[in-house]
Design a protein around this motif. Structure first.
Motif, PDB file in Angstrom:
ATOM      1  N   THR A  72      11.901   1.397  16.440  1.00  0.00           N
ATOM      2  CA  THR A  72      11.271   0.198  16.997  1.00  0.00           C
ATOM      3  C   THR A  72       9.790   0.104  16.645  1.00  0.00           C
ATOM      4  OG1 THR A  72      10.803   1.312  19.102  1.00  0.00           O
ATOM      5  CG2 THR A  72      12.863   0.042  18.954  1.00  0.00           C
ATOM      6  N   ASP A  73       9.120   1.257  16.500  1.00  0.00           N
ATOM      7  CA  ASP A  73       7.678   1.282  16.248  1.00  0.00           C
ATOM      8  C   ASP A  73       7.362   2.165  15.054  1.00  0.00           C
ATOM      9  OD1 ASP A  73       6.618  -0.232  18.584  1.00  0.00           O
ATOM     10  OD2 ASP A  73       7.653   1.357  19.678  1.00  0.00           O
ATOM     11  N   LEU A  74       6.599   1.601  14.106  1.00  0.00           N
ATOM     12  CA  LEU A  74       6.228   2.313  12.893  1.00  0.00           C
ATOM     13  C   LEU A  74       4.721   2.235  12.708  1.00  0.00           C
ATOM     14  CD1 LEU A  74       6.872   3.639  10.112  1.00  0.00           C
ATOM     15  CD2 LEU A  74       7.214   1.306   9.233  1.00  0.00           C
ATOM     16  N   THR A  75       4.092   3.391  12.465  1.00  0.00           N
ATOM     17  CA  THR A  75       2.667   3.449  12.168  1.00  0.00           C
ATOM     18  C   THR A  75       2.482   4.136  10.826  1.00  0.00           C
ATOM     19  OG1 THR A  75       2.111   3.591  14.516  1.00  0.00           O
ATOM     20  CG2 THR A  75       0.398   4.236  12.950  1.00  0.00           C
ATOM     21  N   LEU A  76       1.738   3.475   9.954  1.00  0.00           N
ATOM     22  CA  LEU A  76       1.444   4.009   8.618  1.00  0.00           C
ATOM     23  C   LEU A  76      -0.031   4.357   8.589  1.00  0.00           C
ATOM     24  CD1 LEU A  76       3.447   1.260   6.754  1.00  0.00           C
ATOM     25  CD2 LEU A  76       4.177   3.622   7.123  1.00  0.00           C
ATOM     26  N   ASN A  77      -0.346   5.640   8.426  1.00  0.00           N
ATOM     27  CA  ASN A  77      -1.721   6.121   8.556  1.00  0.00           C
ATOM     28  C   ASN A  77      -2.449   6.346   7.238  1.00  0.00           C
ATOM     29  OD1 ASN A  77      -2.023   6.531  11.524  1.00  0.00           O
ATOM     30  ND2 ASN A  77      -0.189   7.744  11.174  1.00  0.00           N
ATOM     31  N   SER A  78      -1.806   6.128   6.132  1.00  0.00           N
ATOM     32  CA  SER A  78      -2.398   6.437   4.839  1.00  0.00           C
ATOM     33  C   SER A  78      -3.051   5.220   4.199  1.00  0.00           C
ATOM     34  CB  SER A  78      -1.318   6.975   3.893  1.00  0.00           C
ATOM     35  OG  SER A  78      -1.872   7.271   2.640  1.00  0.00           O
ATOM     36  N   GLU A  79      -4.176   5.452   3.542  1.00  0.00           N
ATOM     37  CA  GLU A  79      -4.844   4.388   2.797  1.00  0.00           C
ATOM     38  C   GLU A  79      -4.211   4.199   1.430  1.00  0.00           C
ATOM     39  OE1 GLU A  79      -9.045   4.996   2.599  1.00  0.00           O
ATOM     40  OE2 GLU A  79      -9.213   5.238   4.760  1.00  0.00           O
ATOM     41  N   GLU A  80      -3.633   5.257   0.894  1.00  0.00           N
ATOM     42  CA  GLU A  80      -3.021   5.226  -0.432  1.00  0.00           C
ATOM     43  C   GLU A  80      -1.546   5.565  -0.300  1.00  0.00           C
ATOM     44  OE1 GLU A  80      -5.156   7.688  -3.155  1.00  0.00           O
ATOM     45  OE2 GLU A  80      -7.064   7.124  -2.286  1.00  0.00           O
ATOM     46  N   LEU A  81      -0.738   4.569   0.018  1.00  0.00           N
ATOM     47  CA  LEU A  81       0.677   4.791   0.278  1.00  0.00           C
ATOM     48  C   LEU A  81       1.528   3.841  -0.548  1.00  0.00           C
ATOM     49  CD1 LEU A  81       2.938   6.134   1.951  1.00  0.00           C
ATOM     50  CD2 LEU A  81       2.507   4.419   3.715  1.00  0.00           C
ATOM     51  N   GLU A  82       2.452   4.396  -1.314  1.00  0.00           N
ATOM     52  CA  GLU A  82       3.422   3.600  -2.054  1.00  0.00           C
ATOM     53  C   GLU A  82       4.716   3.577  -1.241  1.00  0.00           C
ATOM     54  OE1 GLU A  82       6.322   3.958  -5.932  1.00  0.00           O
ATOM     55  OE2 GLU A  82       4.416   5.041  -5.980  1.00  0.00           O
ATOM     56  N   ILE A  83       5.109   2.390  -0.830  1.00  0.00           N
ATOM     57  CA  ILE A  83       6.373   2.223  -0.120  1.00  0.00           C
ATOM     58  C   ILE A  83       7.318   1.519  -1.077  1.00  0.00           C
ATOM     59  CG2 ILE A  83       7.548   1.225   1.870  1.00  0.00           C
ATOM     60  CD1 ILE A  83       4.815   1.240   3.308  1.00  0.00           C
TER      61      ILE A  83
END
Length: 101
Positions: A72-83
């Motif tokens: 339900t909840d997602l947090t992405l903490n990276s400045e350099e992230l390839e999804i």
């Protein structure tokens, strides 16, 4: 099949391999600060509800969290992230995504 519900990643783990926890009842991950790569299907069909991807992660591969219907909840903490495409495909209950960094 693994019946793991909670994991604490050791300080030496840098990569979560393809399908590592797929299909398990996993609902909690304690990350280390070295994990930098999450391969395809690594957490597919798990029961994680709240997920905070650490700053060290640089790549989340194709369908890494596919069918995580409890998420339900997602947090992405990276400045350099390839999804990569479909990384969170079929996460039907995902209500909140927070980008930090």
């Amino acid at each position: 099949m693994l019946q793991v519900e909670s994991i604490v990643l050791s300080k030496n783990i840098e990569r979560i391999e393809n399908s590592a926890f797929a299909g398990t009842p996993l609902n909690n991950i304690v990350w280390n600060n070295k994990v930098n790569y999450i391969e395809a299907y690594a957490f597919e069909s798990t029961f994680i509800e709240k997920l905070s991807i650490p700053q060290s992660v640089r790549v989340i591969e194709y369908k890494a969290f596919h069918l995580c219907s409890a998420l339900t909840d997602l947090t992405l903490n990276s400045e350099e992230l390839e999804i990569q495409a479909f990384a969170f495909f079929n996460c039907y209950n995902l209500e909140s995504v927070t980008f930090k960094g």
